[in-house]
Design a protein around this motif. Structure first.
Motif, PDB file in Angstrom:
ATOM      1  N   ASP A  92       1.607  -4.305   6.898  1.00  0.00           N
ATOM      2  CA  ASP A  92       1.511  -4.256   8.365  1.00  0.00           C
ATOM      3  C   ASP A  92       1.393  -5.660   8.962  1.00  0.00           C
ATOM      4  O   ASP A  92       1.512  -5.817  10.180  1.00  0.00           O
ATOM      5  CB  ASP A  92       0.357  -3.352   8.826  1.00  0.00           C
ATOM      6  CG  ASP A  92      -1.009  -3.796   8.330  1.00  0.00           C
ATOM      7  OD1 ASP A  92      -1.155  -4.057   7.120  1.00  0.00           O
ATOM      8  OD2 ASP A  92      -1.934  -3.880   9.168  1.00  0.00           O
ATOM      9  N   HIS A  93       1.219  -6.676   8.120  1.00  0.00           N
ATOM     10  CA  HIS A  93       1.136  -8.065   8.604  1.00  0.00           C
ATOM     11  C   HIS A  93       2.382  -8.885   8.268  1.00  0.00           C
ATOM     12  O   HIS A  93       2.519 -10.015   8.739  1.00  0.00           O
ATOM     13  CB  HIS A  93      -0.112  -8.744   8.032  1.00  0.00           C
ATOM     14  CG  HIS A  93      -1.376  -8.101   8.497  1.00  0.00           C
ATOM     15  ND1 HIS A  93      -2.201  -8.652   9.454  1.00  0.00           N
ATOM     16  CD2 HIS A  93      -1.938  -6.911   8.166  1.00  0.00           C
ATOM     17  CE1 HIS A  93      -3.220  -7.830   9.689  1.00  0.00           C
ATOM     18  NE2 HIS A  93      -3.075  -6.773   8.911  1.00  0.00           N
TER      19      HIS A  93
ATOM     20  N   HIS B 282      -2.633 -12.343   5.000  1.00  0.00           N
ATOM     21  CA  HIS B 282      -2.603 -11.680   3.694  1.00  0.00           C
ATOM     22  C   HIS B 282      -1.294 -10.912   3.589  1.00  0.00           C
ATOM     23  O   HIS B 282      -0.498 -10.911   4.531  1.00  0.00           O
ATOM     24  CB  HIS B 282      -3.835 -10.797   3.477  1.00  0.00           C
ATOM     25  CG  HIS B 282      -4.022  -9.670   4.460  1.00  0.00           C
ATOM     26  ND1 HIS B 282      -4.142  -9.872   5.821  1.00  0.00           N
ATOM     27  CD2 HIS B 282      -4.097  -8.324   4.277  1.00  0.00           C
ATOM     28  CE1 HIS B 282      -4.310  -8.700   6.423  1.00  0.00           C
ATOM     29  NE2 HIS B 282      -4.265  -7.751   5.504  1.00  0.00           N
TER      30      HIS B 282
ATOM     31  N   ASP C 262      -7.686  -9.439   8.589  1.00  0.00           N
ATOM     32  CA  ASP C 262      -8.403  -8.179   8.405  1.00  0.00           C
ATOM     33  C   ASP C 262      -9.773  -8.403   7.766  1.00  0.00           C
ATOM     34  O   ASP C 262     -10.317  -7.530   7.098  1.00  0.00           O
ATOM     35  CB  ASP C 262      -7.589  -7.205   7.549  1.00  0.00           C
ATOM     36  CG  ASP C 262      -6.430  -6.588   8.327  1.00  0.00           C
ATOM     37  OD1 ASP C 262      -6.265  -6.929   9.517  1.00  0.00           O
ATOM     38  OD2 ASP C 262      -5.695  -5.776   7.743  1.00  0.00           O
TER      39      ASP C 262
ATOM     40  N   HIS D  64      -0.533  -7.598   3.138  1.00  0.00           N
ATOM     41  CA  HIS D  64      -0.345  -6.182   3.465  1.00  0.00           C
ATOM     42  C   HIS D  64       0.849  -6.020   4.397  1.00  0.00           C
ATOM     43  O   HIS D  64       1.063  -6.819   5.309  1.00  0.00           O
ATOM     44  CB  HIS D  64      -1.612  -5.599   4.099  1.00  0.00           C
ATOM     45  CG  HIS D  64      -2.728  -5.418   3.114  1.00  0.00           C
ATOM     46  ND1 HIS D  64      -4.056  -5.368   3.471  1.00  0.00           N
ATOM     47  CD2 HIS D  64      -2.700  -5.284   1.766  1.00  0.00           C
ATOM     48  CE1 HIS D  64      -4.801  -5.194   2.384  1.00  0.00           C
ATOM     49  NE2 HIS D  64      -3.996  -5.155   1.341  1.00  0.00           N
TER      50      HIS D  64
ATOM     51  N   HIS E  94     -10.975  -8.102   1.449  1.00  0.00           N
ATOM     52  CA  HIS E  94     -10.038  -7.070   1.922  1.00  0.00           C
ATOM     53  C   HIS E  94      -8.767  -7.110   1.070  1.00  0.00           C
ATOM     54  O   HIS E  94      -8.226  -6.071   0.701  1.00  0.00           O
ATOM     55  CB  HIS E  94      -9.732  -7.326   3.392  1.00  0.00           C
ATOM     56  CG  HIS E  94      -8.639  -6.470   3.951  1.00  0.00           C
ATOM     57  ND1 HIS E  94      -8.804  -5.127   4.221  1.00  0.00           N
ATOM     58  CD2 HIS E  94      -7.346  -6.761   4.280  1.00  0.00           C
ATOM     59  CE1 HIS E  94      -7.665  -4.638   4.708  1.00  0.00           C
ATOM     60  NE2 HIS E  94      -6.776  -5.603   4.745  1.00  0.00           N
TER      61      HIS E  94
HETATM   62 ZN    ZN Z   1      -4.800  -5.652   5.487  1.00  0.00          ZN
END
Ligand code: ZN
Ligand code: ZN
Length: 210
Positions: free
Chosen positions: A61-62, A57, A151, A59, A132
């Protein structure tokens, strides 16, 4: 397939490299901050060719290290579900002050539900698992009995659904979908330790009485 992981960034996010040993064709799954370099070092040591960066996804942090991967392997294709591409073209977070700059980019192609990503003799199947995030996907290999869960599902927990782009109802549908996988399926999550579907079926408090 051979699988390695590394954890990094401000919220301890897991990234993975998975490769077909015969051909050396590899994919990196998620690119947390500080994680691309050690995963690329594994690829270099084993003389693997990274063909894909697969993003569960969008986000931050990924996605943080995505450019390090395409710098090292310019032919590597960056794939994400189309509903999460906006977070790749406009990286950032309204909720968390990110202590570094994430370059903007477009996807090279989209991860569609049930599509297959081939790695030599192996393959990963895309499972569209929104909730999410609207464009969240998991990647599943039946032959290797492994699910890269992003996640969606964690050991004894599940992904947050209180974020601006979350949908709790979709999350329940997506969780039910992956809980249909065989008990022995290894689960490699975006955060925390690995687990199995069977173990989570038994002890995950978020999956009980559903
Ligand atoms: Zn996430
Ligand atoms: Zn995350």
């Amino acid at each position: 397939m051979e699988i390695h992981s590394h954890t990094g960034g401000p919220v301890a996010t897991n990234g993975y490299i998975v490769a077909d040993q015969r051909t050396g064709h590899a994919a990196i799954i998620d690119a947390p901050h500080g994680v691309a370099a050690p995963l690329l070092a594994i690829a270099a040591r084993r003389k693997w060719t990274v063909k894909y960066l697969l993003l569960t996804h969008g986000h931050w942090d990924h996605t943080a290290d995505h450019q390090l991967i395409t710098d090292a392997f310019p032919a590597a294709r960056v794939l994400i579900h189309r509903l999460d591409e906006p977070k790749l073209t406009q990286p950032g977070s309204a909720m968390f002050p990110i202590p570094f700059v994430i370059p903007s980019r477009k996807a090279d192609a989209y991860l569609e539900d049930n599509a297959e990503v081939s790695l030599g003799d192996g393959k990963l199947v895309v499972m569209f698992t929104p909730g999410h995030a609207p464009g969240h996907v998991c990647l599943y290999s039946a032959a290797d009995s492994v699910l890269f869960a992003g996640d969606l599902l964690f050991a004894q927990s599940i992904g947050r659904t209180d974020l601006p782009d979350s949908n709790p109802r979709d999350m329940q549908t997506s969780l039910q979908r992956v809980m249909h996988l065989p008990d022995e399926t290894l689960v490699y999550s975006g955060h925390g330790p690995s687990t199995t579907i069977g173990r989570e079926r038994q002890i995950n408090p978020w999956l009980q009485s559903r």
